[in-house]
Motif scaffolding. Sequence first.
Motif: not given
Length: 822
Positions: A318-332
């Motif tokens: 979603x534009x303007x929404x912060x990256x969810x932690x369960x997505x940020x914890x993943x490797x690229x």
Amino acid sequence: MTTASEADFVRHWSPSPGLVFLGPVEGSGLKDRSYLLQRGDGQIVQLSELLQLVMATVSPLKSADELARDVSDAYGRELSVSGLLHLIDTRLEPMGLVHDADTDAADAVPPPTANPLLALRLRGTLLPEKLVNTLAMVLAPLYWSPVVAAVLVGLAAVDLLVLAKGDFLASLEQVLLTPALLLGIFAMLTAGAVIHELGHATACRYGGARPGVIGVGVYLVFPAFFTNVTDSYRLGRAGRIRTDLGGLYFNCLCLIALGGAYLLTGQGLFLLAAALMHFEMIQQLVPTLRFDGYFVLADIAGVPDLFNRIRPVLLSLVPGRAVDPRVAELRTFARRLVTIWVVTVVPLLCLALGWMLLSLPLIIEQTADAIRQHAGLASEAIAAGDPAAAALSILSILMLSLPVIGLAILLYRLLSVLLDLLGRLGRRLWRMTAESEGVVPRHLRAVKPQAGKSLQMGQPLQLGKPLQKGRSAMAIALPPAAMPDEVPPAPLRAPAHFQARAAIPAGAIPDDVPTLQDFLADRPARPAPLAELGWQGAVRRLSRNSLSLGPGRRELSHLDAVEEVQRRLDGPRTVVVVNPKGGAHKTTATLLLAATLGIQRGGYTLAWDNNETRGTMGWRAPLAGHAGTAVDLMREVDRFEDPVLGRIGDLDRFVRYQGSAQFDVLASDEDAAGAATIGSREFDRLHTALRRFYRIIMVDTGNNMRSTNWEAAVAAADELVIVSTVREDTVASAVWLVDGLRERGYQEKVSNAVTLLAAPSLHTDLRLHDRTRTHFETLTREVLDVPYDKSLVSGGPLNYQALMPGTREAWLRASAAVMRGL
């Protein structure tokens, strides 16, 4: 801020019965290292490193204070008692991993279990675990590489012959004229499904894990077979993927048998059974549902719970929404693969569900007509005394009914989930409205999650890899544990507006007033690094950061090594490089390790040539400006032992600063006519003085294991580095060294040592290398290879910048391994 009460210090916990530690996750798609733990009920729990240490340390004989102290010592960071209580009360105890030692485990609240929307239910055992392991052990040679290649070539040959000689229309006509043959095809496909599951179990056993039972269950309302290969979670990525594809591999064996039977007999039922099995294999590779293809994709990404990532990924898009932690914890790589899967699967599932809903009236009508026709056929067959035709008609009625019943159950469960979501949304809106009006007390409000956390207080746990063909237990993925200084405080009490301020004693801070720690704990997570290397870095630079790509796999591995090298130490550390043979790469290793640590850690690193007479480190260290040596420093060591007189700047007359490499060199005696020597007493005095000024001291040793300064260095070492070139004589010298160290009582130092194997030329003796690596892997903590580099051949002054990039990266990894041992 909250603190632990005195009663909390004496609390005791016991680990739940039946726990099995499965070790670290290999090939994980998460940035942080995680571990697997199996509960007594077979559920798999994924833990962070901190939670793993707590579980490995917990004991009914340890109080909270003792447990927190032991975990802090093992973790390298301080964990307070209140932080420990938070981890146990909110993470471990609710998951059924620990319970109060004063209560019976049977009285504890049943822990949560994974309950995905699409999962096998009503499971029963078809083949017991002991029989499955016996069959898997017998069939394991089928996974030898030559056998696999022969099977695939054989399948291709049989398929080509069947396509060339097969007559599908004639086979179909033959089966239609004899409907009882359909029962034979059904029996062969059922046997093929059992063999498919046996392929999963055999691949699991071949990889080194232990499979469980082969059973049958209900998937929605369809009967389906499954294999308990929970233990495959302990395997690496290749082993897990082999387990995922093992069923299809055994289907290849079935296809060779069916194709051969058709070519030999000409019976059409074998040809149709082979065609249907080909279709089933293609269906198994579709990753949209929990078939084999889903698990293959999950294991490639290193993320066992793809379906539980759908919501976080969609919210992060979603534009303007912060990256969810369960997505940020993943490797690229994992993050991109999961995102591609989500944006592909969600529209497909929505379209399929929409089509089914629109077609539901027509499907029900046609199904009812077909059931009526088959019911009439069954009645006629029973009246005519044809049990085969009657059984076929009854089976057809059952198979026609199952899709409609399954669709109804799926719609019911989807409706239940939707109503639950709407109910929670309504309660949240009511709570927000009530809070805005000052109705709801603060202690009833939802606790705001810490930055970087994926689990709110009271939020249901995210469930991971579901139960399906090829997997028999759920992976309950716990979020990373909070670091000791990130443990969320307890909810603040509601403001007591009816109390007079005079009730608060002067100078006291009320419990509900946020402090600096509360403010700092709410900071957002550090931004993810941007790519500097590889095609990701090139794209980022060419786009002028319009495309902010993250680092690739190699760059992430490099950053992890840098982080290891830069880890904090509790005090000065001494690393001693040993091999009693000249030309073993000791001096080179000492200088390169010191240079790497100096560059990455920013100085306060010393390379010390601890030779009893003369060494060569001083000759290989440029930028001297003077000829001071350890012997000269020994003459004035008194002043550096004095905490008042000794200053680090005065050491410049004795140590040789290495410029941009940011480390110092202390050379051994270089006077050809000198008679001074360094013994154990001199080493100890120099070592004590130098520890006041350097965080890390890398000590290069001589070739005489019996010299007193050599023995003093090994005795003072916090860690040993055993260096050897891959040559028979040098390796034998290193092996002899290890035997001698163990005989002298240094078993623990040998076990914690790092072994570095240096390539002596571009062409290394691979057989000798493998023998050497196997030998030292059983004796030392880590064994690493460092490549040949022509800039080191001359033996001249070291120039770190002249090294090949691959050489610098190898010595960075070697330095990271050394730091892990400190």
